[in-house]
Structures are given as structure tokens and as C-alpha cells.
Write a protein that holds these residues in place. Sequence first.
Motif, short mmCIF file in Angstrom:
data_model
loop_
_atom_site.label_atom_id
_atom_site.label_comp_id
_atom_site.label_asym_id
_atom_site.label_seq_id
_atom_site.Cartn_x
_atom_site.Cartn_y
_atom_site.Cartn_z
N GLN A 148 -21.11 -7.91 38.65
CA GLN A 148 -22.42 -7.96 39.83
C GLN A 148 -23.91 -6.99 39.72
OE1 GLN A 148 -19.67 -5.86 43.33
NE2 GLN A 148 -20.08 -7.53 44.41
N GLU A 173 -25.29 -5.28 47.40
CA GLU A 173 -23.88 -5.19 47.48
C GLU A 173 -23.20 -4.09 47.73
OE1 GLU A 173 -23.02 -7.44 45.47
OE2 GLU A 173 -24.48 -8.45 45.88
N ALA A 175 -22.67 -3.26 50.41
CA ALA A 175 -22.14 -2.40 52.05
C ALA A 175 -21.30 -4.06 52.38
CB ALA A 175 -23.34 -1.96 53.01
N ALA A 176 -21.54 -4.05 53.76
CA ALA A 176 -21.31 -5.00 54.43
C ALA A 176 -21.39 -6.12 55.62
CB ALA A 176 -18.90 -5.05 54.65
N GLY A 177 -21.88 -6.60 55.75
CA GLY A 177 -22.11 -7.06 57.46
C GLY A 177 -24.11 -6.27 57.92
N SER A 178 -24.23 -6.43 58.58
CA SER A 178 -25.59 -6.00 59.18
C SER A 178 -25.96 -4.59 58.33
CB SER A 178 -26.16 -6.03 60.63
OG SER A 178 -24.79 -4.80 61.08
N THR A 179 -25.34 -4.00 57.57
CA THR A 179 -25.37 -2.36 57.73
C THR A 179 -25.97 -2.66 56.07
OG1 THR A 179 -23.58 -2.25 56.70
CG2 THR A 179 -24.03 -1.79 58.61
N ALA A 180 -25.36 -3.43 55.25
CA ALA A 180 -25.89 -4.41 53.70
C ALA A 180 -27.47 -3.90 54.01
CB ALA A 180 -25.42 -5.90 53.37
#
Length: 290
Positions: A148, A173, A175-180
Motif C-alpha cells: 500500500q 489508509e 483508518a476505516a469508515g468515516s474517520t479515514a
Amino acid sequence: MVGLKAVAVAVVAHAVWGMAKNLTPDLKRVLIGVVAIALALFVPGNFGQLAAIAVGIIAGLIWCRDLLTQDAEALSLRVSKRVGIGAMIVFVVLLAGLPFLAAFTANGWVGVTDAFYRAGALVFGGGHVVLPLLQGEPVIAEAVTQEQFLAGYGAAQAVPGPLFTFAAYLGFEMAAGSTAWLLAAVALVAVFVPVMLLLVAALPFWNAVRNNKLIRAAMAGANASVVGILTAALITPVITSGITGIAPLVIALSCFLLLIFAKLPAWAVVLIGAIAGLLVGMTEFGVAWT
């Protein structure tokens, strides 16, 4: 992804080529660069890079005082000394305080801010040097795979603006979801803040020290070390992760030649490399399918 990783190899190799011509034009600075390669490769994490820069500064003070004869141009920008000193105090407080705050609170957001701030604070010689600094941060290495990291670095070459914007991709990369999206913004701001603080801190004193032989010699040594640090990053992880077979090697070499001799813009080389990687992937898929 194969193509983008190969492009990353070509781009970093091209950066090393250009920086070496400008920053290590003589044997003394070549030797400083070689020592920096060894320190960056064999001393783990960012400690090796910091040691390489420190050694470069010391060697520059000893070896490079008589190598620099051209006076630097004066700047007409005016910033008060009070503002400059204030900016330097903020820079040092954040650089020293963020690691303690991250360890004390064990807060992931503070840890990310600390990692990207430190990477931005330690960059010497050019934007490409941020690659080994970011790669050496444990918080980033634990959240982003080498594949990545290199693919994003290759793609970043096609984006207008400074290479520091690569930090936004890494934050996304991590984080996941909206926090990304929010973490991407935090990473981007954190990597730019120390550069801006250092710029403001240096401006009031630049004209007074620009032709100081000791300062210029120290910077010459540090810049030679930067060439070594980036070369070490080219060796590992860039080549070791990006060149995994004959096809990536051919793509990387072709893209490097396009940058050197055809002088194509980076975005065009990224596009060519990405298409070549896609064709290689389709060919391999077709062979596997049959």
C-alpha cells in the motif's frame, strides 16, 4: 498495484540520481553519503537516519568549509525576530512534547500527529526524503503494508503539488469508515506544520547567516547524508518490495529511462507504469485461467 510499485522504484531512483549530482559532486561528500547509507540501513528506525544527518553535519564542518565559495542570494522577505523565535519555540515544544503526550495518553490520534509531525520536521534536501522518514515511523508501518505504501507513493507522483500530500493518503489508509477522511486531514496538517514553523523561524535570521561558512558547510554535509538516506530507502523497502519479478523490473527500468532521457512529466510516467502493470496483471490472469 504492480505498475504503481514499479513506478515508485523509478521515481525514487530518479530523485536519487538528481540529488546525487547536485548534493554529492565531490569525493568527500560521496563518502559522507556512503556512510549515511550504512547508518540508515543497519541502524533500525529513524535513529539511523538521525545519526546519518548528525554524522553528515560533523563531517561537513570538517571537510566542506573550503568547498563552498558562491554567496547565497539575500531574501527581501521581512519577518520580525520575535515572530521567528516564537515559531522556533513552538516547533521545538511540539517536536519534544508530542512523543511524551502520545506515550502518556496512549491516544491513537496523538500518536499519528506525532509521527507525521516528526517526519515533516526532519526532512532535509527535498520532498522525496519524506519517504524513508514516514516509512520508518512504527505507527505508520503497523497500519499500512509495504505494498500500500509504495503503490500510494507511486500514485502521488501524478498529483499536483508537493510530495507531502502523500501523508493524506497514508492517513486515509490508517483508518476505516468515516474517520479515514478526518485522519487523512490530521496527517496532512501535521506533516506541513513543522515546515511552516521552521520557515518562519529562519526568515528573520537568513540574511545574517546565509554566507556563514560553518553553517553552509554543516548543511552541505547534511545534504550529502540525505542522498545516502534516500539511497538506503531505494534499496529497502522500495526495490525489495517493488521489484518482485522480471515484469516489475522492466516497468521500473523503462519508467526510469523515460524520466531521465525522455524527460516526461511524472504524471505521464505514472500513467504509463500503471497501464503496463495492468497489462501484466491481465496477462498473468489469462495464463492462470487457461
